[in-house]
Design a protein around this motif. Structure first.
Motif, short mmCIF file in Angstrom:
data_model
loop_
_atom_site.label_atom_id
_atom_site.label_comp_id
_atom_site.label_asym_id
_atom_site.label_seq_id
_atom_site.Cartn_x
_atom_site.Cartn_y
_atom_site.Cartn_z
N ASP A 86 -51.84 18.15 117.10
CA ASP A 86 -50.85 17.20 117.61
C ASP A 86 -49.88 17.81 118.62
O ASP A 86 -48.95 17.13 119.05
N PRO A 94 -45.02 17.79 121.09
CA PRO A 94 -46.04 16.89 120.54
C PRO A 94 -46.79 16.17 121.66
O PRO A 94 -46.21 15.82 122.69
N SER A 116 -50.11 11.92 119.29
CA SER A 116 -49.67 12.27 117.94
C SER A 116 -48.71 11.24 117.35
O SER A 116 -48.61 11.09 116.14
#
Length: 115
Positions: free
Chosen positions: A43, A77, A81
Motif C-alpha cells: 500500500d 500511501p 490503498s
C-alpha cells in the motif's frame, strides 16, 4: 553516497530537536530536488530524493562547502490503498531552512531541520 556531503538518520527527516548536539548551524535555500527512484510495496510507495541546498548564511561553526547535498526517502500511501495521510514536507522552493549538522567521519550528519 559519493554524490552527497551530508546524511540524515535512515534518510528520514530529522525534525527540530532542541536537545541535539551540533557543530554547525546554517541557513540554506533549495536549489535542486531530484527524484532518483520510486518503488511500490503493498500500500506504500517509497521515493528516494537528492536535495541540493545553497548556503545562504553560516550561523555557527564551520562548513567548507557552498552547498548542502543529501538524500531523503519519502514513504507515502498509494491512491489505491485508500489510506488517508497528511504529511509535513519541509522541502519547498520558497523560503529557507535552518540545518543543524554534526561532523561525521566522511560527511556531515544532519541532526535537525527547522523552518
Amino acid at each position: 553516497m559519493s554524490q552527497v556531503n551530508a546524511k540524515t538518520p535512515g534518510n528520514q527527516i530529522p525534525w527540530f530537536q532542541d536537545q541535539e548536539q551540533y557543530d554547525v548551524k546554517l541557513e540554506a535555500k533549495l536549489t535542486d530536488e531530484r527524484q532518483l527512484t520510486k518503488i511500490i510495496k503493498g500500500d506504500y510507495s517509497y521515493t528516494l530524493y537528492r536535495f541540493t541546498y545553497s548556503l545562504e548564511k553560516l550561523i555557527e561553526g564551520e562548513f567548507p562547502h557552498k552547498e548542502l547535498i543529501f538524500y531523503i526517502e519519502r514513504q507515502f500511501p498509494t491512491r489505491e490503498s485508500g489510506i488517508v495521510y497528511k504529511e509535513l514536507w519541509p522541502f519547498n522552493k520558497t523560503g529557507s531552512l535552518i540545518f543543524k549538522l554534526r561532523k561525521g567521519e566522511k560527511r556531515f550528519d544532519i541532526v535537525s531541520i527547522e523552518n
